[in-house]
Scaffold this active site. Structure first.
Site, PDB file in Angstrom:
ATOM      1  N   TYR A 270       0.826  -1.200   0.000  1.00 32.61           N
ATOM      2  CA  TYR A 270       0.000   0.000   0.000  1.00 32.61           C
ATOM      3  C   TYR A 270       0.863   1.253   0.000  1.00 32.61           C
ATOM      4  O   TYR A 270       2.071   1.196   0.205  1.00 32.61           O
ATOM      5  CB  TYR A 270      -0.950   0.007   1.210  1.00 32.61           C
ATOM      6  CG  TYR A 270      -0.294   0.334   2.535  1.00 32.61           C
ATOM      7  CD1 TYR A 270       0.541  -0.585   3.158  1.00 32.61           C
ATOM      8  CD2 TYR A 270      -0.487   1.571   3.152  1.00 32.61           C
ATOM      9  CE1 TYR A 270       1.149  -0.288   4.367  1.00 32.61           C
ATOM     10  CE2 TYR A 270       0.116   1.878   4.360  1.00 32.61           C
ATOM     11  CZ  TYR A 270       0.935   0.941   4.962  1.00 32.61           C
ATOM     12  OH  TYR A 270       1.548   1.248   6.157  1.00 32.61           O
TER      13      TYR A 270
ATOM     14  N   ARG B 285       8.295   4.015  -4.655  1.00 30.43           N
ATOM     15  CA  ARG B 285       8.339   3.065  -3.535  1.00 30.43           C
ATOM     16  C   ARG B 285       7.294   1.966  -3.719  1.00 30.43           C
ATOM     17  O   ARG B 285       7.546   0.794  -3.421  1.00 30.43           O
ATOM     18  CB  ARG B 285       8.107   3.802  -2.204  1.00 30.43           C
ATOM     19  CG  ARG B 285       8.258   2.887  -1.003  1.00 30.43           C
ATOM     20  CD  ARG B 285       8.197   3.633   0.307  1.00 30.43           C
ATOM     21  NE  ARG B 285       6.884   4.225   0.543  1.00 30.43           N
ATOM     22  CZ  ARG B 285       6.584   5.018   1.569  1.00 30.43           C
ATOM     23  NH1 ARG B 285       7.517   5.319   2.459  1.00 30.43           N
ATOM     24  NH2 ARG B 285       5.379   5.528   1.720  1.00 30.43           N
TER      25      ARG B 285
ATOM     26  N   ARG C  16      -7.715 -20.445  -1.623  1.00 31.91           N
ATOM     27  CA  ARG C  16      -6.719 -20.252  -0.560  1.00 31.91           C
ATOM     28  C   ARG C  16      -5.650 -21.345  -0.557  1.00 31.91           C
ATOM     29  O   ARG C  16      -5.930 -22.490  -0.215  1.00 31.91           O
ATOM     30  CB  ARG C  16      -7.414 -20.190   0.810  1.00 31.91           C
ATOM     31  CG  ARG C  16      -6.473 -19.703   1.896  1.00 31.91           C
ATOM     32  CD  ARG C  16      -7.123 -19.667   3.272  1.00 31.91           C
ATOM     33  NE  ARG C  16      -6.173 -19.186   4.265  1.00 31.91           N
ATOM     34  CZ  ARG C  16      -5.214 -19.926   4.789  1.00 31.91           C
ATOM     35  NH1 ARG C  16      -5.081 -21.190   4.438  1.00 31.91           N
ATOM     36  NH2 ARG C  16      -4.371 -19.406   5.679  1.00 31.91           N
TER      37      ARG C  16
ATOM     38  N   HIS D 250      -1.173 -21.189   0.036  1.00 31.56           N
ATOM     39  CA  HIS D 250      -0.103 -20.235   0.349  1.00 31.56           C
ATOM     40  C   HIS D 250       0.714 -19.803  -0.867  1.00 31.56           C
ATOM     41  O   HIS D 250       0.992 -18.627  -1.050  1.00 31.56           O
ATOM     42  CB  HIS D 250       0.848 -20.811   1.398  1.00 31.56           C
ATOM     43  CG  HIS D 250       0.264 -20.835   2.779  1.00 31.56           C
ATOM     44  ND1 HIS D 250      -0.865 -21.552   3.095  1.00 31.56           N
ATOM     45  CD2 HIS D 250       0.652 -20.227   3.922  1.00 31.56           C
ATOM     46  CE1 HIS D 250      -1.150 -21.391   4.372  1.00 31.56           C
ATOM     47  NE2 HIS D 250      -0.240 -20.579   4.898  1.00 31.56           N
TER      48      HIS D 250
ATOM     49  N   LYS E  43       6.559  -1.937   1.941  1.00 38.25           N
ATOM     50  CA  LYS E  43       5.365  -1.334   2.555  1.00 38.25           C
ATOM     51  C   LYS E  43       4.190  -2.309   2.405  1.00 38.25           C
ATOM     52  O   LYS E  43       3.284  -2.113   1.589  1.00 38.25           O
ATOM     53  CB  LYS E  43       5.072   0.045   1.939  1.00 38.25           C
ATOM     54  CG  LYS E  43       4.225   0.920   2.868  1.00 38.25           C
ATOM     55  CD  LYS E  43       4.273   2.361   2.456  1.00 38.25           C
ATOM     56  CE  LYS E  43       3.198   3.209   3.114  1.00 38.25           C
ATOM     57  NZ  LYS E  43       3.241   3.265   4.573  1.00 38.25           N
TER      58      LYS E  43
ATOM     59  N   GLU F 108      12.079   2.445  14.331  1.00 34.66           N
ATOM     60  CA  GLU F 108      11.143   3.482  13.858  1.00 34.66           C
ATOM     61  C   GLU F 108       9.872   3.396  14.683  1.00 34.66           C
ATOM     62  O   GLU F 108       9.740   2.532  15.552  1.00 34.66           O
ATOM     63  CB  GLU F 108      10.849   3.296  12.367  1.00 34.66           C
ATOM     64  CG  GLU F 108      10.231   1.953  12.021  1.00 34.66           C
ATOM     65  CD  GLU F 108      10.012   1.745  10.525  1.00 34.66           C
ATOM     66  OE1 GLU F 108       9.860   2.720   9.779  1.00 34.66           O
ATOM     67  OE2 GLU F 108       9.957   0.571  10.124  1.00 34.66           O
TER      68      GLU F 108
ATOM     69  N   LEU G 258      11.169   1.326   7.180  1.00 39.05           N
ATOM     70  CA  LEU G 258      10.596   1.802   5.925  1.00 39.05           C
ATOM     71  C   LEU G 258      11.334   3.071   5.496  1.00 39.05           C
ATOM     72  O   LEU G 258      11.621   3.936   6.325  1.00 39.05           O
ATOM     73  CB  LEU G 258       9.108   2.114   6.117  1.00 39.05           C
ATOM     74  CG  LEU G 258       8.383   2.522   4.841  1.00 39.05           C
ATOM     75  CD1 LEU G 258       8.165   1.295   3.946  1.00 39.05           C
ATOM     76  CD2 LEU G 258       7.040   3.157   5.149  1.00 39.05           C
TER      77      LEU G 258
HETATM   78  C1  LIG Z   1       6.432   1.721   9.730  1.00 35.56           C
HETATM   79  C2  LIG Z   1       6.402   3.070   9.068  1.00 35.56           C
HETATM   80  N1  LIG Z   1       7.501   3.839   9.114  1.00 35.56           N
HETATM   81  C3  LIG Z   1       7.527   5.064   8.539  1.00 35.56           C
HETATM   82  C4  LIG Z   1       6.406   5.590   7.915  1.00 35.56           C
HETATM   83  C5  LIG Z   1       6.463   6.973   7.297  1.00 35.56           C
HETATM   84  O1  LIG Z   1       6.490   6.876   5.901  1.00 35.56           O
HETATM   85  P1  LIG Z   1       6.014   8.095   4.973  1.00 35.56           P
HETATM   86  O2  LIG Z   1       6.830   9.267   5.362  1.00 35.56           O
HETATM   87  O3  LIG Z   1       6.321   7.618   3.598  1.00 35.56           O
HETATM   88  O4  LIG Z   1       4.560   8.305   5.231  1.00 35.56           O
HETATM   89  C6  LIG Z   1       5.247   4.825   7.840  1.00 35.56           C
HETATM   90  C7  LIG Z   1       4.063   5.343   7.150  1.00 35.56           C
HETATM   91  O5  LIG Z   1       3.049   4.723   7.034  1.00 35.56           O
HETATM   92  C8  LIG Z   1       5.238   3.532   8.427  1.00 35.56           C
HETATM   93  O6  LIG Z   1       4.140   2.760   8.384  1.00 35.56           O
END
Ligand SMILES: Cc1ncc(COP(=O)(O)O)c(C=O)c1O
Length: 284
Positions: free
Chosen positions: A33, A52, A100, A102, A147, A180, A205
């Site tokens: 997403y 991304r 379904r 895997h 993501k 993070e 991320l």
């Molecule tokens: C785990 C994580 N880290 C960092 C971010 C920040 O990313 P962005 O600046 O691209 O929104 C997000 C955003 O959803 C996230 O889910």
């Protein structure tokens, strides 16, 4: 005003939009997403978000169901049909519908869903008072750079924060370093004014807002270090904040009960946020 969603080629009333019960996103979290900020009707850093998205898709071997130009057209149309100026667009692509099992299905068409919603403008008085953060173990998998819609550790982490009266949880790896936030990138300012955020790798991320702030920090000639920092270092920081597309830059005034700086948003945090605001107003 009723919201409009896009689902596999159709614009539908949000309340009636659906995907099949055997969608692999629903059954396996087999999808990715993006969340893009919309400011005055324009997407912020659209290019970087789409890059991304493509990287996440490639990592999972999902093929974008259309050309990027078509996708951009739909994104604009979703924003237009939702009739708001400030908010977010959410894009989700899964491997599609299949019995379904895997392993990847032999044939499946990826499911593409887009929704949009309004978000309220930020109020600087509120921002100045900052938010509380707690720390939790980072129990996620080893590909946090993708993501993915598989967000259970993040969901549980955010709820733990809320249960403890905090706004965000910063995740801490086995060596004691902050990776993070559950939906944000984490930052601190050292006592001598250097900005510090974790270096990119498979454990975090690559936040689009993080990367934008890095550019702004360079432009403003502040010192930046992309490196690990411990919870102890964070608690002794002069300032702390986190960044994301929906939270922009949010000052942190407490970490696990330890007050950061003077308990109000730091001056560097506010300066950077204002610079980001300027960037957003000139980005289109
Ligand atoms: C785990 C994580 N880290 C960092 C971010 C920040 O990313 P962005 O600046 O691209 O929104 C997000 C955003 O959803 C996230 O889910």
């Amino acid at each position: 005003m009723s919201r409009v969603a896009y689902v596999n080629g159709r614009y539908l009333r949000h309340a009636e939009a659906q995907v099949h019960i055997e969608d692999r996103g629903y059954q396996f979290s087999d999808g990715v997403y993006e969340v893009i900020l919309i400011k005055n009707g324009h997407m912020i850093d659209e290019e970087q978000h789409l890059k991304r998205l493509q990287k996440s898709l490639s990592s999972l071997e999902i093929v974008l169901p259309m050309k990027q130009t078509a996708m951009r057209h739909i994104m604009k149309e979703v924003i237009k049909r939702n009739k708001f100026q400030n908010g977010i667009i959410y894009i989700q692509i899964t491997r599609g519908v299949a019995a379904r099992e895997h392993s990847f299905p032999k044939y499946s068409n990826p499911t593409l869903v887009m929704t949009a919603r309004r978000i309220a403008a930020k109020n600087y008085n509120e921002i100045e008072s900052g938010v509380k953060v707690i720390t939790i173990d980072d129990i996620r998998w080893k590909r946090c750079d993708i993501k993915s819609i598989s967000l259970l550790p993040n969901v549980l982490g955010k709820q733990t924060a809320r249960n403890q009266g905090a706004y965000e949880a910063w995740m801490v790896d086995a060596a004691g370093y902050v990776t993070e936030g559950t939906s944000t990138n984490a930052w601190i300012v050292s006592p001598d004014g250097r900005l510090i955020t974790a270096e990119l790798g498979r454990n975090i991320l690559s936040g689009i807002t993080r990367n934008r702030f890095i550019k702004i920090i360079h432009e403003l000639n502040y010192k930046l270090e992309e490196r690990q920092f411990s919870v102890e270092e964070a608690k002794n920081a002069r300032e702390a904040f986190f960044t994301s597309s929906t939270s922009f830059l949010t000052p942190v005034t407490e970490i696990d009960g330890a007050v950061i700086g003077n308990g109000r948003a730091g001056s560097l945090s506010i300066e950077l946020l204002k610079a980001y605001d300027n960037y957003m107003n000139q980005a289109y």
